[in-house]
Scaffold this motif. Structure first.
Motif, short mmCIF file in Angstrom:
data_model
loop_
_atom_site.label_atom_id
_atom_site.label_comp_id
_atom_site.label_asym_id
_atom_site.label_seq_id
_atom_site.Cartn_x
_atom_site.Cartn_y
_atom_site.Cartn_z
N CYS A 1 0.85 -1.19 0.00
CA CYS A 1 0.00 0.00 0.00
C CYS A 1 0.89 1.25 0.00
CB CYS A 1 -0.91 0.00 1.22
SG CYS A 1 -1.89 1.51 1.38
N CYS B 1 -0.03 3.18 3.56
CA CYS B 1 0.32 2.70 4.91
C CYS B 1 1.39 1.61 4.90
CB CYS B 1 -0.93 2.19 5.64
SG CYS B 1 -1.53 0.59 5.06
N CYS C 1 -6.06 -1.87 -0.35
CA CYS C 1 -5.47 -2.14 0.96
C CYS C 1 -6.57 -2.58 1.92
CB CYS C 1 -4.78 -0.88 1.48
SG CYS C 1 -3.97 -1.14 3.08
N HIS D 1 -6.03 -2.92 5.26
CA HIS D 1 -5.74 -2.53 6.64
C HIS D 1 -6.92 -1.73 7.19
CE1 HIS D 1 -3.91 -0.89 10.20
NE2 HIS D 1 -2.82 -1.61 9.99
N CYS E 1 -6.69 2.05 7.14
CA CYS E 1 -6.16 2.70 5.94
C CYS E 1 -7.29 3.11 5.01
CB CYS E 1 -5.20 1.77 5.23
SG CYS E 1 -4.39 2.55 3.82
N GLY F 1 -6.18 3.58 1.41
CA GLY F 1 -5.94 2.36 0.65
C GLY F 1 -7.15 1.85 -0.08
ZN ZN Z 1 -3.02 0.83 3.35
#
Ligand code: ZN
Ligand code: ZN
Lengths: 156, 392, 392, 156
Positions: free
Chosen positions: A26, A29, A40, A42, A45, A48
């Motif tokens: 990413c 992050c 992403c 996360h 995030c 993302g």
């Molecule tokens: Zn991320």
């Protein structure tokens, strides 16, 4: 002539510098992913989640064995293997890039496998298909052969 | 939220029943639960059911609707819950919520399963976008191999031996002798377990639960309704559902981010800790635990991860017999999944039935003395987990 | 039970999206709902999701887990609900219950679907014990043929004409022109509908909804949380789930007992009547209805069965345009399933999103004037039905 | 030689007195079932839940058409039919025994089908299988041919 066919396209590559796993990171992050991820995941995030903020990364070849087990019995489909079935080792490998990866451990001597030992990525045969081609997958082998003997080994 | 009681429970014995449908198994369990609760089918106001991947449900996971049609279509709302092997516990939590919210006075929770033969093919989906497909096709890492990896690491970290693993299986089967609903009711010696075939080193055949057919049901109700029906209700002290955290180190896909701390089953830990919190109780209050022992390894990992014992202490508890029915931390006095076999989506409800019998003092020769508080826990595909605490 | 608000809704446009996964569709809908609610993903405390038979869910119906993994695994409890085409509404009811009980402040409800091409093969189970298999193999009575039988009886009983049926389709598509999320946004003339191919006499192709891909999401929350986030919340007035009664005359198997009274969709009637009762509201309070119009016939049958109009009156409402957005009983101002196509398990949540936009006055050119109270309703395999009432 | 094979065993029979549907009736509450049911599913019939309290019954041949539709398009699997596809009528039929049954309506003229008309049970071909056998199923045909013309017909 026997060809090498990847078990699934796009998961790994045999680059000039050696075998690598094809993943993503990413841009926001820095979370690493294998296989590649278009977004992403996360939980913190937000950025993302906007597509195209992920960068392609090649992971490997060095890692440390977290743990392993032996697949003593033939696993059910969709697993595939050569007949007669030969038990193999599987492991969780911590890569330096912050990723824990599953993979086969290529070894003839399961008793030498130990958590903390260095391993290195290879691409090797998973099974031979009906056309006589080698279907290959990513695997890890103990790094001793490359001169890392005992380095990083961890006693319980 | 209002207090919720477990008023009645029922079970169809576990085993392999080629001639009975999953609906047949569920009917037996439900009728037993209704009789145990002392109510008629018409008094059930809603049904929460575990949704099965393997049997019944009209191909759409409608297992609760099958049960209602079989017992008689009264118009009650039906909730079919999918959560992998945690579906039974998940359905229980929804049933609990329906009563706790005040929406219903009496709810039936049911889970039943007819399993295919042999080891389960986890996902059945053959697409490169499916993580389970990739794990199996590219590596061939079966469920037992995954448990084996976790177990092997424990052996290196804490000196767990193959004998420790076998002792847990011996304890499970010793308990099963006293449980008429168990599939396997034969005691095993340490040697017999240690001589059973290696499935995935370091785990042997008698240290991994097989699949079974079975069903369990529970009638739960409001405090008001319970007090009209019984003077000795069993209460739901706390119930919780959770999923896995992003960074717990479990490679549920081909990979996971390296964990910042200890590798653990974060979904189970979170569910159990939430159940403790909701119950206002803690590890010291537990009389017994029914946990998901697909593998004996879980009886070492879970107690520590949930704070029931110190790190590395689980093997000592096993050595000293403290996880037996009369020990300090009785685990799976029922005989557990090791003795029943896993009827995937039935298991969360199976645990509620077992805990209820224990808390009533009705568990016969497997009774935990003075059982006051029990914990049940399941874990399933997708990072699902459930925990339920019952008390007298 | 505490009051529950719909804080934010989102939708992925409906259509056929060969290049997008069901998870992609759900992500769009969920991110839109979070943004609409003005909250972050971390603020979601639980997820209730419709379980799909056709797409995602790891082969185990774990569609909610897919969504959580995609947005980021925070550990939240996930509930995956199966109820055939009523799954979205069923998931909404569970989400509602989780908030109403006080267990959670903020819950995400989501339904998404990628449908296979063409008419749906209902069950997929090929066993002589499966009712759908028997109906298809022994008789060959498709879903549209079943609706056709009910519709034909209505034509004989009340003089419903083919023009009445076509008028409903014309109305649906006229509404869809104003809905950017609809799959078909082209108006049709009465002639065009009447010239569309006969699928199952008396129902034509443009009088039956096709299948679509799509997703919808809703963030629901406690009154306390809602008041912190908005000055104009939309409230859940009542929510209910029901199943069919034994003697309603609908042959869901090869046969049913002959009904003592009128043949009707007892599950939908019971769900709607229960929602009315819980809301303390009745048919006269409704500003609009989003009902499950797999077939235009439902727009005639349902209003009567639920007491929204008198017996045999539905055709008059249609003739007089009273079911249009500015009429006395606006039905499906969104354009309905006829204009969206059915993304089976998404539809209950789709209705919640549409009702929310209407009640906020945000529905643009399809806005029902002064919309204060809206009813959404779904019906699905297994005799499942749901009803939800929203109010300003 | 062409054989007649029932589409599914145990659903119907061609008895000496004519074709019948093979069902059950609860010995406790008299609820009728088709197909046979080993237990009673009436929500108020506790007794019915005890197995072996069900009696075998043969239903038919007389019924009244509740309603019908025409399957104008070829239905998806697991339905089966002869090629080229020919639309057929399906209906709900109320039997005198208190049972509403689904079935094909055997007729060449869909326009003559009308709610309330008497029908009678027959067993006739559903499709011809790959071995040249006739796979047969229960169906209903207008009872006019048997002298019931217009009897019981109902005008809207
Ligand atoms: Zn991320
Ligand atoms: Zn009966």
């Amino acid at each position: 002539m026997t060809q090498r066919i990847p078990v699934i396209e796009g998961l790994f590559a045999e680059l000039p510098e050696g075998p690598r796993l094809l993943g993503s990171r990413c841009a926001h992050c820095a979370t690493p992913y294998f296989p590649r991820s278009p977004v992403c995941h996360h939980p913190d995030c937000d950025a993302g989640r906007i597509e195209n903020r992920m960068e392609d990364v090649a992971f490997g070849p060095s890692g440390v064995l977290y743990s392993h087990a032996v697949q003593n019995y033939p696993p059910p489909p969709p697993a595939k293997f050569d007949e007669p079935y030969q038990p193999y080792a599987v492991g969780m490998i911590d890569l330096a890039e912050g990723l824990r990866v599953l993979g086969r451990i290529a070894t003839d001597d399961f008793s030498k496998l130990q958590g903390g030992m260095p391993v290195e990525l290879i691409v090797d045969r998973l099974y031979r298909d009906g056309d006589g081609n080698d279907v290959v997958t990513w695997q890890f082998r103990p790094a001793e052969a490359a001169g890392h003997r005992n380095q990083g080994r961890r006693k319980p | 939220m209002t207090e919720v009681a477990v008023l009645g429970v029922g079970m169809h014995p576990f085993g392999k029943f080629a001639d009975r449908s999953v609906t047949d198994l569920c009917r037996s369990a439900v009728l037993a639960a209704l009789a145990d609760a002392g109510i008629s089918w018409r008094e059930v106001e809603a049904v929460a059911a575990a949704s099965s991947r393997f049997s019944g449900g009209k191909g759409w996971g409608l297992n609760g609707n099958d049960v209602v049609e079989d017992l008689g279509s009264t118009g009650v709302p039906v909730y079919n819950l999918s959560a992998g092997c945690a579906a039974g516990g998940n359905a229980f939590h929804i049933g609990y919520t329906l009563v706790a919210s005040g929406m219903h006075d009496v709810v039936l929770v049911v889970g039943g399963e007819k399993m295919p033969k042999g080891f389960i093919q986890t996902s059945g989906v053959e697409e490169a976008t499916d993580p389970e497909f990739l794990r199996q096709r590219c590596i061939g890492v079966s469920g037992p191999a995954f448990w084996g990896m976790l177990c092997r690491r424990r052996m290196e970290d804490y000196g767990t031996t193959e004998e420790h693993l076998a002792m847990i299986a011996v304890k499970a089967h010793a308990n099963s002798v006293h449980n008429p609903n168990a599939r396997f009711r034969k005691p095993f010696t340490l040697e017999e377990v240690l001589q059973s075939p290696m499935v995935c080193f370091p785990l042997r055949l008698f240290e991994i639960c097989p699949v079974s057919d079975g069903a369990a049901a529970a009638v739960i109700c409001s405090a008001r309704f319970a007090r009209r029906k019984t003077t000795k209700p069993v209460w739901v002290a706390g119930s919780a559902v959770a999923t896995a955290r992003f960074d717990d180190g479990m490679t549920r896909h081909l990979a996971a981010v390296s964990p910042p701390g200890k590798t653990m089953h974060s979904e189970a830990k979170l569910a159990v800790e939430t159940a403790f919190e909701r119950a206002g109780l803690g590890p010291r209050d537990l009389s017994l635990v029914e946990l998901q022992d697909n593998t004996v390894y879980y009886e070492l990992a879970f107690p520590e991860e949930w704070g029931l014992c110190a790190e590395g202490e689980a093997e000592r508890l096993v050595e000293q017999g403290e996880t037996g029915p009369t020990g300090r931390l009785p685990i799976n006095p029922s005989g557990g999944f090791q003795s029943f076999g896993e009827a995937t989506t039935a298991m969360g409800v199976f645990q509620v039935a077992e805990l209820t019998w224990q808390l009533r003092g009705d568990a016969g020769a497997r009774q935990v003395p003075n059982a006051r508080v029990g914990l049940g826990q399941t874990i399933g595909l997708g990072g699902n987990a459930t925990a339920v605490m019952l008390k007298t």
